[in-house]
Design an enzyme around this catalytic site. Structure first.
Site, PDB file in Angstrom:
ATOM      1  N   CYS A   1       0.838  -1.211   0.000  1.00 32.24           N
ATOM      2  CA  CYS A   1       0.000   0.000   0.000  1.00 32.24           C
ATOM      3  C   CYS A   1       0.867   1.253   0.000  1.00 32.24           C
ATOM      4  O   CYS A   1       1.778   1.406   0.830  1.00 32.24           O
ATOM      5  CB  CYS A   1      -0.922  -0.033   1.217  1.00 32.24           C
ATOM      6  SG  CYS A   1      -1.719   1.545   1.590  1.00 32.24           S
TER       7      CYS A   1
ATOM      8  N   CYS B   1       0.501   3.214   3.224  1.00 30.37           N
ATOM      9  CA  CYS B   1       1.168   2.519   4.326  1.00 30.37           C
ATOM     10  C   CYS B   1       2.679   2.748   4.279  1.00 30.37           C
ATOM     11  O   CYS B   1       3.339   2.900   5.315  1.00 30.37           O
ATOM     12  CB  CYS B   1       0.864   1.019   4.270  1.00 30.37           C
ATOM     13  SG  CYS B   1      -0.901   0.610   4.433  1.00 30.37           S
TER      14      CYS B   1
END
Length: 478
Positions: free
Chosen positions: A177, A180
């Site tokens: 991600c 992330c």
């Protein structure tokens, strides 16, 4: 004056024959009785026809006012789409796009069995547009030594860690991600500062993280659908009890080191107080599903209503997205009242066939064999205008009937549920009409005059025939 009246007599249409010059016959009497019966019968039938109404159905070019908006009403349940990320978008062929409509859309958390968590239930509040969270500048922590003080939790030690500390802030992430990856150095730096400020012997708060690519079942158990998701757990669970109602907590603020540390400082006073709600926390999903109900106003051009998972600052794993849904109702325009609905069934019974053309009242499930599936419904909409005879102005109303076709397909785009609508340029006009009074008078006169004339012709034919027969008989006798 007498001379004037004498001249008026010359234009008399109905000149009279002296009674002593007329002859009554038995045949003429029977014909007169028959003619009178026919006149009464035809006049009665004409009177009934005049008092009754007829329904006509015709196809005309859509005469709707320009710039008129169309109301799309819906009630759809998604057992595997969280209300945290469920959004409703609308686009059309004119290039208009409206994202994340919330003003007229209500979200209700539901279970996988499409049931609400409580009898009362509580709709999820959502603002029309929330800016994405702020991040630290990329490269801010590059000069610092590598920080990796938090080892990702697993299903083995997850419950034990939550039970050990009054407050645990958990970052559910996925290594692939983008958001992330941006949060990772900030999260480690904030974790180090919070743990230094509140060491192990203090024991009031801890930061932790979970890799959802390694702990898929653990993340799904907590209804994680977007990454990163930051949850606050108190006393081993992520909800607080206020007035007997459970409210789950999710951090949706900025993702900078200063914001996370300040957030931790504000949480510490509530350690050991699971019934205290924090102002900076938002309600996290209690259930995996969401019911979307409401309406949207769209232009009367072909367009698409899309339900999809979206959030600024979150990424989604397409293989996790399951857009299986259940259409409870879907109808176009204003739903008619019971009285108007009865008129609709009486005047336009073709619209109430097996397909239930005016709205989906029966539950229709759309389930994909593969979770990464997009479900699309294509609706061909036709405007039907009802114009009853009585209450011509107040009783008129428009109904929209349509045919729906559905299919499922897989693509590289994020899975969604799409309702594509196309409005026909042809309008169905259903009118209740009555005959005008002058037509009734004209037809009545035609009935009386016609029957009288035909009876007179028949009587004259019979009378002359009898005279000829009598002459022939007298000639034979002579």
């Amino acid at each position: 004056m007498a001379r004037l009246f004498s001249k008026l007599k010359a234009i008399d249409f109905f000149k009279k024959i002296p009674s002593d010059l007329t002859e009554a016959t038995l045949t003429g009497a029977w014909i007169s009785i028959l003619a009178a019966v026919i006149m009464v019968f035809l006049f009665t039938a004409e009177m009934m026809s005049f008092l009754s109404t007829t329904t006509t159905t015709q196809l005309i070019v859509d005469r709707s006012p320009q710039n008129e908006l169309l109301k799309l009403n819906f009630n759809i349940s998604f057992p595997a789409l969280s209300c945290e990320f469920a959004t409703v978008d609308v686009s059309d062929t004119l290039g208009t796009k409206r994202m994340n409509l919330t003003k007229t859309v209500r979200k209700m958390p539901i279970t996988t069995e499409l049931e609400r968590m409580s009898e009362k239930g509580s709709a999820v509040e959502d603002s029309s547009h929330k800016p994405g969270p702020k991040y630290d500048e990329e490269g801010r922590f590059d000069d610092e030594p590598d920080i990796d003080i938090t080892v990702p939790l697993s299903h083995v030690n997850f419950e034990a860690t939550l039970a050990r500390y009054p407050i645990v802030v958990v970052n559910f992430f996925a290594p692939w991600c983008h958001w992330c990856q941006r949060l990772e150095p900030t999260w480690e730096a904030a974790t180090k500062e919070v743990h230094d400020k509140y060491p192990e012997w203090d024991g009031r708060i801890r930061f932790a993280k979970v890799d959802c690519t390694q702990e898929m079942e653990l993340c799904r158990t907590h209804f994680i659908q977007g990454f990163p998701s930051i949850r606050v757990f108190r006393k081993g669970h992520d909800d607080i009890v206020i007035g007997g109602m459970h409210e789950h907590e999710s951090y949706m603020g900025d993702r900078t080191k200063e914001a996370l540390v300040a957030f931790a400082d504000s949480l510490v006073p509530s350690a050991g107080q699971p019934h205290r709600k924090h102002a900076a926390l938002s309600a996290a999903p209690k259930t995996p599903g969401c019911n979307l109900a409401g309406f949207v106003m769209v232009k009367k051009v072909p367009g698409t209503l899309t339900v999809v998972a979206r959030s600024e600052g979150h990424s989604f794993d397409h293989t996790w997205m399951n857009m299986t849904h259940l259409v409870h109702t879907f109808h176009v325009g204003t739903r008619p009242s019971p009285r108007k609905y009865q008129q609709l069934k009486r005047l336009h019974p073709a619209g109430e066939g097996e397909g239930d053309l005016f709205w989906w009242r029966e539950k229709r499930e759309k389930r994909g064999e593969h979770p990464q599936s997009t479900h699309e419904h294509y609706l061909q909409i036709v405007l039907t205008s009802i114009e009853p005879r009585r209450s011509r102005h107040s009783g008129n109303y428009d109904a929209y009937e349509y045919t729906a076709h559905s299919h499922t397909y897989q693509s590289d785009a994020i899975p969604s549920a799409r309702f594509t609508y196309d409005l026909s340029p042809i309008q169905i006009l259903v009118q209740e009409t009555a005959r005008p009074w002058y037509q009734f008078l004209t037809t009545s006169c035609a009935i009386i005059g016609g029957v009288f004339t035909v009876a007179g012709i028949l009587d004259a034919l019979l009378y002359q025939s009898f005279k000829v027969v009598k002459k022939l008989n007298l000639g034979k006798q002579g």
